[in-house]
Design an enzyme around this catalytic site. Sequence first.
Site, PDB file in Angstrom:
ATOM      1  N   HIS A   1       0.849  -1.201   0.000  1.00 50.10           N
ATOM      2  CA  HIS A   1       0.000   0.000   0.000  1.00 50.10           C
ATOM      3  C   HIS A   1       0.879   1.244   0.000  1.00 50.10           C
ATOM      4  CE1 HIS A   1      -3.241  -2.754   1.292  1.00 50.10           C
ATOM      5  NE2 HIS A   1      -4.054  -1.844   0.788  1.00 50.10           N
TER       6      HIS A   1
ATOM      7  N   LYS B   1      -0.518   4.694   4.629  1.00 44.33           N
ATOM      8  CA  LYS B   1      -1.392   3.726   5.307  1.00 44.33           C
ATOM      9  C   LYS B   1      -0.797   3.379   6.670  1.00 44.33           C
ATOM     10  CE  LYS B   1      -3.861  -0.637   4.824  1.00 44.33           C
ATOM     11  NZ  LYS B   1      -5.122  -0.101   5.366  1.00 44.33           N
TER      12      LYS B   1
HETATM   13  P1  NAD Z   1      -7.017   9.212   5.107  1.00 45.38           P
HETATM   14  O1  NAD Z   1      -5.976   9.314   6.174  1.00 45.38           O
HETATM   15  O2  NAD Z   1      -6.734   9.786   3.755  1.00 45.38           O
HETATM   16  O3  NAD Z   1      -8.380   9.898   5.637  1.00 45.38           O
HETATM   17  C1  NAD Z   1      -8.862   9.693   6.928  1.00 45.38           C
HETATM   18  C2  NAD Z   1     -10.092  10.555   7.143  1.00 45.38           C
HETATM   19  O4  NAD Z   1     -10.614  10.256   8.438  1.00 45.38           O
HETATM   20  C3  NAD Z   1      -9.854  12.063   7.101  1.00 45.38           C
HETATM   21  O5  NAD Z   1     -10.982  12.707   6.511  1.00 45.38           O
HETATM   22  C4  NAD Z   1      -9.805  12.462   8.586  1.00 45.38           C
HETATM   23  O6  NAD Z   1     -10.232  13.811   8.826  1.00 45.38           O
HETATM   24  C5  NAD Z   1     -10.824  11.483   9.160  1.00 45.38           C
HETATM   25  N1  NAD Z   1     -10.619  11.204  10.583  1.00 45.38           N
HETATM   26  C6  NAD Z   1      -9.471  10.840  11.211  1.00 45.38           C
HETATM   27  N2  NAD Z   1      -9.692  10.715  12.529  1.00 45.38           N
HETATM   28  C7  NAD Z   1     -10.991  10.990  12.734  1.00 45.38           C
HETATM   29  C8  NAD Z   1     -11.824  11.036  13.886  1.00 45.38           C
HETATM   30  N3  NAD Z   1     -11.318  10.779  15.096  1.00 45.38           N
HETATM   31  N4  NAD Z   1     -13.128  11.343  13.715  1.00 45.38           N
HETATM   32  C9  NAD Z   1     -13.644  11.623  12.490  1.00 45.38           C
HETATM   33  N5  NAD Z   1     -12.904  11.611  11.368  1.00 45.38           N
HETATM   34  C10 NAD Z   1     -11.585  11.297  11.497  1.00 45.38           C
HETATM   35  O7  NAD Z   1      -7.384   7.650   4.997  1.00 45.38           O
HETATM   36  P2  NAD Z   1      -7.985   6.843   3.742  1.00 45.38           P
HETATM   37  O8  NAD Z   1      -6.891   6.375   2.862  1.00 45.38           O
HETATM   38  O9  NAD Z   1      -9.135   7.608   3.160  1.00 45.38           O
HETATM   39  O10 NAD Z   1      -8.550   5.541   4.501  1.00 45.38           O
HETATM   40  C11 NAD Z   1      -9.494   5.675   5.544  1.00 45.38           C
HETATM   41  C12 NAD Z   1      -9.742   4.301   6.163  1.00 45.38           C
HETATM   42  O11 NAD Z   1     -10.347   3.443   5.180  1.00 45.38           O
HETATM   43  C13 NAD Z   1      -8.466   3.587   6.613  1.00 45.38           C
HETATM   44  O12 NAD Z   1      -8.785   2.839   7.777  1.00 45.38           O
HETATM   45  C14 NAD Z   1      -8.160   2.649   5.451  1.00 45.38           C
HETATM   46  O13 NAD Z   1      -7.409   1.528   5.832  1.00 45.38           O
HETATM   47  C15 NAD Z   1      -9.558   2.265   5.057  1.00 45.38           C
HETATM   48  N6  NAD Z   1      -9.746   1.782   3.674  1.00 45.38           N
HETATM   49  C16 NAD Z   1     -10.630   0.771   3.509  1.00 45.38           C
HETATM   50  C17 NAD Z   1     -10.939   0.305   2.238  1.00 45.38           C
HETATM   51  C18 NAD Z   1     -11.977  -0.777   2.075  1.00 45.38           C
HETATM   52  O14 NAD Z   1     -12.321  -1.160   0.939  1.00 45.38           O
HETATM   53  N7  NAD Z   1     -12.534  -1.284   3.192  1.00 45.38           N
HETATM   54  C19 NAD Z   1     -10.309   0.886   1.123  1.00 45.38           C
HETATM   55  C20 NAD Z   1      -9.412   1.927   1.311  1.00 45.38           C
HETATM   56  C21 NAD Z   1      -9.149   2.383   2.599  1.00 45.38           C
END
Ligand code: NAD
Length: 242
Positions: A150, A154
């Site tokens: 990744h 991440k």
């Molecule tokens: P990122 O770091 O780009 O974004 C995180 C977001 O969460 C930001 O908008 C931030 O403001 C918000 N955030 C952080 N702490 C918070 C809190 N305490 N309360 C409310 N909002 C909060 O991350 P990303 O790449 O968008 O990934 C987000 C999550 O999704 C990660 O856990 C990642 O592993 C997961 N993910 C899952 C899939 C899937 O298919 N299940 C795919 C991609 C990413």
Amino acid sequence: MATTPLRVLIHGASGRMGQALLRLAAESPSHWQVVAAVTRRPPAQRVIDGVPFFAAAELSGAPDFDAAIDFSLPEGFGPVLALCAERGRALVSGTTGLEPAQRQALDAAARAIPVLWASNFSVGVAVLDELVERAARALPGWDCDIVESHHVHKKDAPSGTALTLGESAQRGGAQPRYASLRAGDIVGEHLVQFAGHGERIELVHRATSRDIFARGALQAAARLHGRAPGRYAMRDLLFDGN
Ligand code: NAD
């Protein structure tokens, strides 16, 4: 698919996934109306492209919604789960790295609301998962290694998808080991290798766009809304004929 737009709260809206969700939802206003976008910190602008933004601390003041879609971080998961339980609304979450206590909270909430947590919302990974279990079952005694790659931002490792694939391998009798690479801007790659004496099988999935996860999550939200309380999986919604 609903005839009136589904009212969606997007939790983690400023992140990579959140931005993909906002963009895709905006492309289909007849299907989805984002009524609240929630970010960890107070937003620089209150309304962006017609979508009202809220800080995590203001979550309780968010307007009514049909389903919340959460792609945030583990520390953000509890509050959005609590909000959905309090409002009696569906929750779709893809946030990875959850603690065991958070998974238990998800199970507890599922007695009152429909919830779907998935480590991966892509159809291709759902098929890979099935293949891994079948391969493990057919190859007793072979080494099983899962290598996931990744982007450098991440935080959790191994990825939630790698762990889900590992559970499937274990159901088939394998004992998987994990390796994680963090490099560049890789959206997500999962290699499951089965190695025997003199031969080797590699099953690989490569995601080249986050849109596959965002589209899957939006569709899951539309299908989850209005369902009976319970814990749902992607396959429940993909293969139920609706
Ligand atoms: P990122 O770091 O780009 O974004 C995180 C977001 O969460 C930001 O908008 C931030 O403001 C918000 N955030 C952080 N702490 C918070 C809190 N305490 N309360 C409310 N909002 C909060 O991350 P990303 O790449 O968008 O990934 C987000 C999550 O999704 C990660 O856990 C990642 O592993 C997961 N993910 C899952 C899939 C899937 O298919 N299940 C795919 C991609 C990413």
